[in-house]
Design an enzyme around this catalytic site. Structure first.
Site, short mmCIF file in Angstrom:
data_model
loop_
_atom_site.label_atom_id
_atom_site.label_comp_id
_atom_site.label_asym_id
_atom_site.label_seq_id
_atom_site.Cartn_x
_atom_site.Cartn_y
_atom_site.Cartn_z
N GLY A 1 0.78 -1.23 0.00
CA GLY A 1 0.00 0.00 0.00
C GLY A 1 0.81 1.28 0.00
O GLY A 1 2.02 1.28 -0.26
N THR A 2 0.12 2.37 0.30
CA THR A 2 0.75 3.70 0.31
C THR A 2 1.92 3.71 1.28
O THR A 2 3.00 4.23 0.96
CB THR A 2 -0.29 4.76 0.75
OG1 THR A 2 -1.37 4.72 -0.18
CG2 THR A 2 0.30 6.15 0.77
N CYS A 3 1.73 3.15 2.45
CA CYS A 3 2.76 3.16 3.49
C CYS A 3 4.10 2.66 2.95
O CYS A 3 5.12 3.32 3.07
CB CYS A 3 2.30 2.29 4.66
SG CYS A 3 3.61 1.84 5.79
N ILE B 1 2.83 15.76 5.32
CA ILE B 1 3.60 15.40 4.12
C ILE B 1 4.48 16.56 3.67
O ILE B 1 5.69 16.40 3.45
CB ILE B 1 2.65 14.95 2.98
CG1 ILE B 1 1.95 13.65 3.38
CG2 ILE B 1 3.42 14.79 1.67
CD1 ILE B 1 1.04 13.06 2.33
N ARG C 1 -5.21 13.97 1.55
CA ARG C 1 -5.48 12.79 0.76
C ARG C 1 -6.98 12.51 0.75
O ARG C 1 -7.69 12.85 1.70
CB ARG C 1 -4.72 11.58 1.32
CG ARG C 1 -3.20 11.77 1.28
CD ARG C 1 -2.46 10.54 1.76
NE ARG C 1 -2.71 9.36 0.96
CZ ARG C 1 -2.06 9.04 -0.16
NH1 ARG C 1 -1.10 9.84 -0.62
NH2 ARG C 1 -2.34 7.94 -0.82
N HIS D 1 18.95 6.29 33.18
CA HIS D 1 19.74 7.50 32.97
C HIS D 1 21.01 7.12 32.22
O HIS D 1 21.61 6.11 32.55
CB HIS D 1 20.09 8.13 34.32
CG HIS D 1 20.98 9.32 34.17
ND1 HIS D 1 20.50 10.54 33.75
CD2 HIS D 1 22.32 9.46 34.35
CE1 HIS D 1 21.52 11.41 33.70
NE2 HIS D 1 22.63 10.77 34.06
#
Ligand code: NAD
Length: 449
Positions: A38-40, A178, A265, A435
Site C-alpha cells: 500500500g501507500t505506506c 507530508i 489525501r 539515565h
C-alpha cells in the site's frame, strides 16, 4: 469461490488483517491491484523514512566540525539515495509476500470491486463470496482545482518519491505532515524550500506550541513559510514553474523547478462498487460505526478509506478490531489512543488530546512542560532543542502528550502505552527511567504536576 473473509486492498490495513485473520483460523481472499504494502510501503511512510535517514546523514556531515571531524564538502549521490530507498521497499515487499503465503490466504493480484452486498468480482470477471467483506482500499493524494496543477513538474508525494534529481527550488503547497517532511528532507539535501500554507498555522491537528516551535526551527534551517497564502495558479515560465498566490491580500509569486502538492489525501471510494452494494459514503470516506461496520451487514471499511485517521497503524488496528468482532473475541484496542508523528528534523510526536481539544470539549485539564535542554542525553547528542508537554485530567490521568525534539516519535509511544493503562502523572513519577535517556524528559514533566 467462497472464503470466510474477503479483503479488498493489501496496504497495512488489508495485509496485516489478512495475516491476523488467517492466524485465527479464518480463510481469507485478499485482492490487490498493485504490489502488496500500500501507500505506506510504496509511496509513504517507508520511502520517506529512507530519505529522512539520508537527510540526517547530510546534516551530520555538514556539521561534522562540531563533532570533531574535518571533511571536505560532500557531494550528494541522489541516484544512490533513491536506489537505497528502492532496496528497502523491495526488501519489505518481499517480507509481506512471504507472510501472505499462509495456507489460509488466497492472494489475488487483481483489481476487485463489490458486485453486490455479498459478492466481490475481480477484474478478470471471477466472482467471490464471503460472510464478511473488508474494504481497505486506502486513499490517493488530492490535487486541488488550481489552474496549472497538472503541469509537468507539479507533483504529489507519490511522484516526488521517484524524482531523479534534487530540485534547486522546491515550492510546497500545504504545510501539513507530508509537506513538512519533504521540506525538511530536501532542505537537508540543499534545495531552497518555500512553503505556501492556506491556514494561519502549520501542521493542523497538532498542538499549536509544537507546530509553532517546529516552524521556528525549520525557518532557522532556511525554509521559507507563507501562511494564509492562497494559491491562485501555476504556470510554466521557461525551465521554471511560477506559482501565483495571494498572501494576506497581496499578489505574490514564487519560482520553483518542482512544485509539490501536499494538501491532504482523499479516501479511495471510486470504482470499488460501493453503489452496487448500497454502501453509504461521501468524498470524506465510507461511513462506519465504532466497530468499523458500514450500513450494509457483513461489510466493513478500515484504514484511510473510512477517513477517520489516515495512519498505517490506525488501519491495521482497525482491521484487528474487525476480526475480533467477527470472532466474538473481547478486545480492548482503544482506537481513540493513536500516536502520530512527523518525521521532520527534529521530529514531532503526539498522542491523545491537545489543549485546544480539551477546551473545545470542556474537559478540565492541567498541562505541564519541560525542555530538552535540561536533559543530559539530549545535550550529549547535540539535540537541546525540544519541548515536552503532558496533559492530565482533573484526576491526574494522562490524556495527552505533545513532544517536539529528537526522537519525539519514539518518546510519545511511552505515553501512548501509559494512556492505554489509564496511568496518572503520580504513577509515572514513580516509574524508574534509565539515565541518561531522553525518556527522563517525560518523567521530569510528570514531576512538574
Ligand atoms: P494534512 O491534512 O496533514 O495537511 C494538508 C495541509 O494543506 C493543511 O495544512 C491545509 O491547511 C493545507 N492546504 C489545503 N489546501 C491548501 C491550498 N489550496 N493551499 C495551501 N495549503 C492548503 O495532509 P497531508 O500532509 O497531505 O497528509 C495526508 C494524510 O497522510 C494525513 O492524514 C497525514 O496524517 C497522513 N500522513 C502521515 C504521516 C506520518 O504519520 N508521519 C506522513 C505523511 C502523511
Amino acid at each position: 469461490m467462497n472464503s470466510d473473509v474477503i479483503i479488498i486492498g493489501a496496504g497495512p490495513g488489508g495485509y496485516e488483517t489478512a495475516v491476523y485473520a488467517a492466524k485465527k483460523g479464518l480463510s481469507v481472499t485478499l485482492f490487490e491491484q498493485r504490489k502488496a504494502g500500500g501507500t505506506c510501503l510504496h509511496e509513504g511512510c517507508i520511502p520517506t523514512k529512507c530519505l529522512c535517514r539520508s537527510a540526517e546523514i547530510a546534516d551530520t556531515i555538514t556539521d561534522c566540525d562540531t563533532w570533531g571531524f574535518h571533511v571536505s564538502a560532500p557531494t550528494i549521490d541522489f541516484r544512490r539515495i533513491m536506489e537505497r530507498k528502492n532496496e528497502v521497499v523491495a526488501q519489505l515487499t518481499s517480507g509481506i509476500e512471504f507472510l501472505l503465503k499462509h495456507k489460509l490466504i488466497t492472494y489475488i493480484s487483481e483489481r476487485a470491486e463489490l458486485f453486490d452486498a455479498h459478492t466481490v468480482i475481480s477484474e478478470s470477471g471471477e466472482k467471490y463470496t464471503a460472510a464478511h467483506i473488508l474494504i481497505a482500499t486506502g486513499s490517493t493524494a488530492k490535487r486541488p482545482p488550481i489552474e496549472g496543477c497538472d503541469l509537468p513538474g507539479v507533483l504529489t508525494s507519490t511522484e516526488m518519491l521517484d524524482i531523479d534529481h534534487i530540485p534547486q527550488k522546491l515550492c510546497i503547497i500545504g504545510a501539513g505532515v507530508i509537506g513538512l517532511e519533504f521540506a525538511s528532507i530536501f532542505r537537508s539535501f540543499g534545495s531552497t524550500v518555500t512553503m505556501l500554507e492556506y491556514a494561519k498555522e502549520i501542521l493542523p491537528n497538532f498542538d499549536s506550541d509544537i507546530s509553532k516551535r517546529l516552524k521556528q526551527v525549520l525557518s532557522k534551517r532556511g525554509i521559507e513559510f507563507y501562511n494564509q497564502a492562497a494559491v491562485e495558479s501555476i504556470e510554466r515560465s521557461g525551465a521554471q514553474l511560477l506559482v501565483h498566490y495571494t498572501h494576506k491580500g497581496k499578489e505574490c509569486s514564487t519560482e520553483a523547478d518542482i512544485v509539490l502538492i501536499a494538501v491532504g489525501r482523499s479516501p479511495r471510494v471510486e470504482s470499488i462498487g460501493l453503489d452496487n452494494a448500497g454502501i453509504r459514503y461521501s468524498p470524506k470516506g465510507i461511513e462506519t460505526d465504532d466497530t468499523l461496520r458500514t450500513n450494509i451487514p457483513g461489510i466493513y471499511a478500515i484504514g484511510d478509506v473510512n477517513g477517520h485517521c489516515m495512519l498505517a497503524h490506525a488501519a491495521s488496528f482497525q482491521g484487528r478490531k474487525v476480526i475480533d468482532h467477527i470472532l466474538g473475541i473481547d478486545n480492548r484496542i482503544k482506537l481513540d489512543i493513536i500516536p502520530a508523528a512527523v518525521f521532520t528534523r527534529p521530529e514531532a510526536g503526539m498522542v491523545g488530546l491537545t489543549e485546544e481539544e480539551c477546551k473545545q470539549r470542556g474537559v478540565p485539564f492541567t498541562v505541564k512542560k519541560t525542555l530538552f535542554r535540561a536533559n543530559g542525553k539530549a545535550i550529549s547528542m547535540g539535540e537541546p532543542n525540544g519541548l515536552c508537554k503532558l496533559i492530565a485530567d482533573e484526576n491526574g490521568k494522562i490524556i495527552g502528550a505533545h513532544i517536539f525534539g529528537a526522537h519525539a516519535a519514539d518518546l510519545v509511544q511511552e505515553v501512548s502505552a501509559l494512556m492505554n493503562r489509564e496511568t496518572t502523572v503520580a504513577q509515572l513519577k514513580e516509574m524508574i527511567h534509565a539515565h541518561p535517556t531522553l525518556s527522563e524528559i517525560l518523567q521530569e514533566c510528570a514531576r512538574e504536576f
